[in-house]
Design a protein around this motif. Structure first.
Motif, PDB file in Angstrom:
ATOM      1  N   LEU A  91       0.813  -1.218   0.000  1.00  0.00           N
ATOM      2  CA  LEU A  91       0.000   0.000   0.000  1.00  0.00           C
ATOM      3  C   LEU A  91       0.849   1.271   0.000  1.00  0.00           C
ATOM      4  N   GLU A  92       1.922   1.280   0.782  1.00  0.00           N
ATOM      5  CA  GLU A  92       2.766   2.487   0.787  1.00  0.00           C
ATOM      6  C   GLU A  92       3.592   2.590  -0.491  1.00  0.00           C
ATOM      7  N   GLY A  93       3.903   1.463  -1.096  1.00  0.00           N
ATOM      8  CA  GLY A  93       4.532   1.511  -2.411  1.00  0.00           C
ATOM      9  C   GLY A  93       3.611   2.186  -3.413  1.00  0.00           C
ATOM     10  N   MET A  94       2.337   1.808  -3.381  1.00  0.00           N
ATOM     11  CA  MET A  94       1.339   2.437  -4.244  1.00  0.00           C
ATOM     12  C   MET A  94       1.225   3.928  -3.942  1.00  0.00           C
ATOM     13  N   ALA A  95       1.247   4.274  -2.653  1.00  0.00           N
ATOM     14  CA  ALA A  95       1.139   5.691  -2.260  1.00  0.00           C
ATOM     15  C   ALA A  95       2.301   6.495  -2.823  1.00  0.00           C
ATOM     16  N   ALA A  96       3.515   5.936  -2.765  1.00  0.00           N
ATOM     17  CA  ALA A  96       4.690   6.643  -3.289  1.00  0.00           C
ATOM     18  C   ALA A  96       4.572   6.840  -4.806  1.00  0.00           C
ATOM     19  N   ARG A  97       4.092   5.806  -5.491  1.00  0.00           N
ATOM     20  CA  ARG A  97       3.921   5.929  -6.944  1.00  0.00           C
ATOM     21  C   ARG A  97       2.913   7.021  -7.286  1.00  0.00           C
ATOM     22  N   LEU A  98       1.799   7.043  -6.574  1.00  0.00           N
ATOM     23  CA  LEU A  98       0.781   8.060  -6.829  1.00  0.00           C
ATOM     24  C   LEU A  98       1.260   9.454  -6.423  1.00  0.00           C
ATOM     25  N   ALA A  99       2.037   9.519  -5.337  1.00  0.00           N
ATOM     26  CA  ALA A  99       2.556  10.819  -4.877  1.00  0.00           C
ATOM     27  C   ALA A  99       3.444  11.455  -5.937  1.00  0.00           C
ATOM     28  N   ASP A 181      18.950   7.816   4.304  1.00  0.00           N
ATOM     29  CA  ASP A 181      19.379   7.749   2.911  1.00  0.00           C
ATOM     30  C   ASP A 181      18.254   7.213   2.020  1.00  0.00           C
ATOM     31  N   GLU A 182      17.541   6.201   2.512  1.00  0.00           N
ATOM     32  CA  GLU A 182      16.427   5.633   1.743  1.00  0.00           C
ATOM     33  C   GLU A 182      15.319   6.667   1.566  1.00  0.00           C
ATOM     34  N   HIS A 183      15.012   7.409   2.625  1.00  0.00           N
ATOM     35  CA  HIS A 183      14.000   8.472   2.532  1.00  0.00           C
ATOM     36  C   HIS A 183      14.408   9.496   1.468  1.00  0.00           C
ATOM     37  N   LYS A 184      15.681   9.870   1.489  1.00  0.00           N
ATOM     38  CA  LYS A 184      16.189  10.879   0.559  1.00  0.00           C
ATOM     39  C   LYS A 184      16.014  10.434  -0.892  1.00  0.00           C
ATOM     40  N   HIS A 185      16.303   9.155  -1.158  1.00  0.00           N
ATOM     41  CA  HIS A 185      16.173   8.646  -2.521  1.00  0.00           C
ATOM     42  C   HIS A 185      14.705   8.554  -2.950  1.00  0.00           C
ATOM     43  N   ILE A 186      13.835   8.227  -1.999  1.00  0.00           N
ATOM     44  CA  ILE A 186      12.397   8.187  -2.301  1.00  0.00           C
ATOM     45  C   ILE A 186      11.907   9.582  -2.688  1.00  0.00           C
ATOM     46  N   VAL A 187      12.312  10.583  -1.915  1.00  0.00           N
ATOM     47  CA  VAL A 187      11.896  11.961  -2.212  1.00  0.00           C
ATOM     48  C   VAL A 187      12.427  12.394  -3.574  1.00  0.00           C
ATOM     49  N   GLN A 188      13.665  12.022  -3.874  1.00  0.00           N
ATOM     50  CA  GLN A 188      14.244  12.395  -5.173  1.00  0.00           C
ATOM     51  C   GLN A 188      13.449  11.797  -6.317  1.00  0.00           C
ATOM     52  N   ALA A 189      13.041  10.532  -6.166  1.00  0.00           N
ATOM     53  CA  ALA A 189      12.238   9.886  -7.205  1.00  0.00           C
ATOM     54  C   ALA A 189      10.891  10.580  -7.366  1.00  0.00           C
ATOM     55  N   ILE A 190      10.285  10.954  -6.244  1.00  0.00           N
ATOM     56  CA  ILE A 190       9.003  11.675  -6.305  1.00  0.00           C
ATOM     57  C   ILE A 190       9.191  13.026  -6.979  1.00  0.00           C
ATOM     58  N   ALA A 191      10.272  13.729  -6.606  1.00  0.00           N
ATOM     59  CA  ALA A 191      10.555  15.036  -7.203  1.00  0.00           C
ATOM     60  C   ALA A 191      10.789  14.931  -8.704  1.00  0.00           C
TER      61      ALA A 191
END
Length: 218
Positions: A91-99, A181-191
């Motif tokens: 579910l959070e994977g889906m949330a990140a994709r939609l974000a 570091d993982e959070h940072k990479h997630i944000v970069q992908a969203i950005a």
């Protein structure tokens, strides 16, 4: 954006929020039996108010009722962790994709600023503790999905049970720096509006978190 710093409307609301916080943060012991009489004294409310709070906590999966036993706080177990994090990862994977598609540029900037604030706190030697709601990195991404059904399932369902595992077992030690570091990479992908990468990184991040917590439960 709604935060979990809710304004209690009634005595029952106030008791529910306080009990929920006490369970998540371990002030009420995981696996412990809940006595309506003791809790009514502790929170200075009637047993009926406590009973309503316990019923609401059961819908959040923080309390379970068993025949001939009564109400107990859920136990933190390897089996429970695996099942919970399987759902969370999906579910959070889906949330990140939609974000990655649905968050505004301003919201992404706010998310980057939030992460920087967390980094400054940890750099000063503070533990990686995130309050529920807007100051929680994961909550921001859930809300950023802009999918009301997904938000409801996560925030009204498993969010606080996930926090219980995170707060009591997962927010200290070497895992803190790698999680940053993982959070940072997630944000970069969203950005970068790369939903596929954001989902993959979020799922991997949650898997790593599960593995870290699981070691403490074995």
């Amino acid at each position: 954006m709604k935060s979990f710093a809710e304004s209690p409307v009634t005595s029952a609301d106030k008791t529910f929020y306080q009990m929920r916080s006490d369970i998540v943060e371990g002030r009420i012991t995981a696996g412990g039996k809940l006595s309506e009489m003791e809790l009514s004294t502790k929170y200075a409310v009637s047993r009926a108010v406590v009973r309503e709070a316990i019923n609401r906590l059961a819908t959040c999966h923080l309390v379970e009722r068993k025949a001939n036993v009564g109400a107990r706080v859920v136990s933190l177990t390897p089996e429970g962790l695996v099942q919970l994090y399987q759902v969370r990862e999906s579910l959070e994977g889906m949330a990140a994709r939609l974000a990655a598609s649905n968050m505004s540029d301003a919201e992404i900037t706010e998310l980057e600023n939030l992460l920087q604030n967390h980094f400054e706190e940890v750099k000063q030697g503070q533990s990686y503790y995130q309050e529920a709601g807007d100051v929680d990195f994961h909550y921001r991404i859930i809300m950023g999905s802009k999918n009301n059904h997904l938000i409801s399932i996560l925030t009204n369902g498993i969010y606080h049970l996930v926090r219980m595992y995170r707060v009591q077992l997962g927010m200290a030690g070497p895992r803190v720096s790698t999680a940053f570091d993982e959070h940072k990479h997630i944000v970069q992908a969203i950005a970068n509006r790369d939903g596929e990468l954001a989902e993959m990184l979020m799922r991997r991040h949650i898997l790593y978190s599960k593995n870290n917590i699981e070691k403490k439960l074995l």
